[in-house]
Design a protein around this motif. Structure first.
Motif, PDB file in Angstrom:
ATOM      1  N   LEU A  70       0.828  -1.208   0.000  1.00 54.14           N
ATOM      2  CA  LEU A  70       0.000   0.000   0.000  1.00 54.14           C
ATOM      3  C   LEU A  70       0.864   1.261   0.000  1.00 54.14           C
ATOM      4  N   ALA A  71       1.930   1.264   0.781  1.00 56.50           N
ATOM      5  CA  ALA A  71       2.827   2.431   0.829  1.00 56.50           C
ATOM      6  C   ALA A  71       3.516   2.641  -0.518  1.00 56.50           C
ATOM      7  N   ALA A  72       3.887   1.561  -1.188  1.00 59.76           N
ATOM      8  CA  ALA A  72       4.516   1.662  -2.508  1.00 59.76           C
ATOM      9  C   ALA A  72       3.538   2.263  -3.515  1.00 59.76           C
ATOM     10  N   SER A  73       2.287   1.879  -3.418  1.00 62.23           N
ATOM     11  CA  SER A  73       1.275   2.431  -4.307  1.00 62.23           C
ATOM     12  C   SER A  73       1.120   3.935  -4.081  1.00 62.23           C
ATOM     13  N   VAL A  74       1.077   4.344  -2.819  1.00 63.88           N
ATOM     14  CA  VAL A  74       0.967   5.773  -2.494  1.00 63.88           C
ATOM     15  C   VAL A  74       2.166   6.538  -3.045  1.00 63.88           C
ATOM     16  N   ALA A  75       3.362   6.009  -2.813  1.00 64.66           N
ATOM     17  CA  ALA A  75       4.583   6.686  -3.262  1.00 64.66           C
ATOM     18  C   ALA A  75       4.639   6.780  -4.787  1.00 64.66           C
ATOM     19  N   SER A  76       4.240   5.723  -5.468  1.00 67.08           N
ATOM     20  CA  SER A  76       4.263   5.729  -6.937  1.00 67.08           C
ATOM     21  C   SER A  76       3.235   6.704  -7.504  1.00 67.08           C
ATOM     22  N   ARG A  77       2.072   6.768  -6.868  1.00 66.79           N
ATOM     23  CA  ARG A  77       1.038   7.704  -7.323  1.00 66.79           C
ATOM     24  C   ARG A  77       1.445   9.147  -7.091  1.00 66.79           C
ATOM     25  N   ALA A  78       2.153   9.398  -5.997  1.00 65.05           N
ATOM     26  CA  ALA A  78       2.478  10.769  -5.597  1.00 65.05           C
ATOM     27  C   ALA A  78       3.729  11.321  -6.263  1.00 65.05           C
ATOM     28  N   THR A  79       4.497  10.488  -6.920  1.00 61.41           N
ATOM     29  CA  THR A  79       5.783  10.915  -7.467  1.00 61.41           C
ATOM     30  C   THR A  79       5.805  10.716  -8.979  1.00 61.41           C
ATOM     31  N   LYS A  80       6.074  11.785  -9.702  1.00 60.23           N
ATOM     32  CA  LYS A  80       6.164  11.694 -11.157  1.00 60.23           C
ATOM     33  C   LYS A  80       7.311  10.778 -11.555  1.00 60.23           C
ATOM     34  N   VAL A  81       7.094   9.955 -12.532  1.00 62.78           N
ATOM     35  CA  VAL A  81       8.092   9.148 -13.222  1.00 62.78           C
ATOM     36  C   VAL A  81       8.560   7.920 -12.428  1.00 62.78           C
ATOM     37  N   ALA A  82       8.534   7.942 -11.110  1.00 59.07           N
ATOM     38  CA  ALA A  82       9.088   6.858 -10.291  1.00 59.07           C
ATOM     39  C   ALA A  82       8.083   5.736 -10.059  1.00 59.07           C
ATOM     40  N   LYS A  83       8.640   4.553  -9.864  1.00 54.24           N
ATOM     41  CA  LYS A  83       7.870   3.389  -9.437  1.00 54.24           C
ATOM     42  C   LYS A  83       8.513   2.874  -8.153  1.00 54.24           C
ATOM     43  N   VAL A  84       7.708   2.562  -7.167  1.00 53.20           N
ATOM     44  CA  VAL A  84       8.176   1.890  -5.957  1.00 53.20           C
ATOM     45  C   VAL A  84       7.441   0.564  -5.915  1.00 53.20           C
ATOM     46  N   TYR A  85       8.173  -0.523  -5.693  1.00 50.39           N
ATOM     47  CA  TYR A  85       7.538  -1.835  -5.786  1.00 50.39           C
ATOM     48  C   TYR A  85       8.253  -2.866  -4.928  1.00 50.39           C
ATOM     49  N   LEU A  86       7.533  -3.916  -4.604  1.00 49.45           N
ATOM     50  CA  LEU A  86       8.079  -5.043  -3.850  1.00 49.45           C
ATOM     51  C   LEU A  86       8.714  -6.008  -4.837  1.00 49.45           C
ATOM     52  N   ASN A  87       9.837  -6.614  -4.435  1.00 53.38           N
ATOM     53  CA  ASN A  87      10.465  -7.591  -5.320  1.00 53.38           C
ATOM     54  C   ASN A  87       9.632  -8.874  -5.346  1.00 53.38           C
ATOM     55  N   PRO A  88       9.862  -9.762  -6.306  1.00 56.05           N
ATOM     56  CA  PRO A  88       9.031 -10.971  -6.427  1.00 56.05           C
ATOM     57  C   PRO A  88       9.039 -11.871  -5.186  1.00 56.05           C
ATOM     58  N   ALA A  89      10.115 -11.881  -4.418  1.00 55.93           N
ATOM     59  CA  ALA A  89      10.181 -12.706  -3.208  1.00 55.93           C
ATOM     60  C   ALA A  89       9.433 -12.060  -2.038  1.00 55.93           C
ATOM     61  N   LEU A  90       8.959 -10.836  -2.225  1.00 55.08           N
ATOM     62  CA  LEU A  90       8.243 -10.076  -1.197  1.00 55.08           C
ATOM     63  C   LEU A  90       9.059  -9.893   0.077  1.00 55.08           C
TER      64      LEU A  90
END
Length: 143
Positions: A70-90
């Motif tokens: 959820l925090a990664a989604s907020v950060a990605s929505r709020a920041t132009k151009v950047a993506k924040v994401y969890l790696n596949p192993a979580l």
């Protein structure tokens, strides 16, 4: 233009800017910015640029994974151009900037801003994560 030429172009630019880039075993470009490890990822597409700030927030447990998503989604929505994401192993969180450019050297005009954008995105993630983890903590944990 192949990756070897693109890589050499980026390495030369980074060195001119005062960075100390190194090519890692996978062929990616590694350099430090503000004490943090960053990578320009190998790509065969000369019109695509991928700047990665990997594994900046380790995750432990299902609660952290859920809150981090959820925090990664907020950060990605709020920041132009950047993506924040969890790696596949979580088990870790990364951030990246991806750009489409006409020529590989075009990215050089945007590199410092892209590094700043990564800082903004990770800062937003950390802020949001702090709030979420505090709210998710059991009430008796404060005693």
């Amino acid at each position: 233009m192949g990756w070897d030429e693109i890589r050499d172009l980026h390495v030369e630019f980074l060195a001119e800017q005062g960075f100390r880039p190194k090519v890692d075993d996978e062929g990616d470009i590694h350099f430090r910015y503000e004490g943090r490890h960053h990578f320009i990822m190998e790509t065969q597409d000369e019109q695509y640029f991928h700047l990665l700030f990997p594994n900046f927030f380790p995750l432990a447990g299902e609660t952290e994974v859920a809150e981090a998503a959820l925090a990664a989604s907020v950060a990605s929505r709020a920041t132009k151009v950047a993506k924040v994401y969890l790696n596949p192993a979580l088990d870790n969180v990364s951030a990246s900037v991806e750009l489409l450019v006409a020529q590989p050297a075009d990215v050089h005009a945007h590199l410092l801003r892209s590094l700043g954008i990564l800082g903004t995105a990770t800062g937003k993630f950390l802020e949001e994560m702090s709030v979420r983890l505090a709210a998710a903590a059991p009430a008796d944990a404060a005693v």
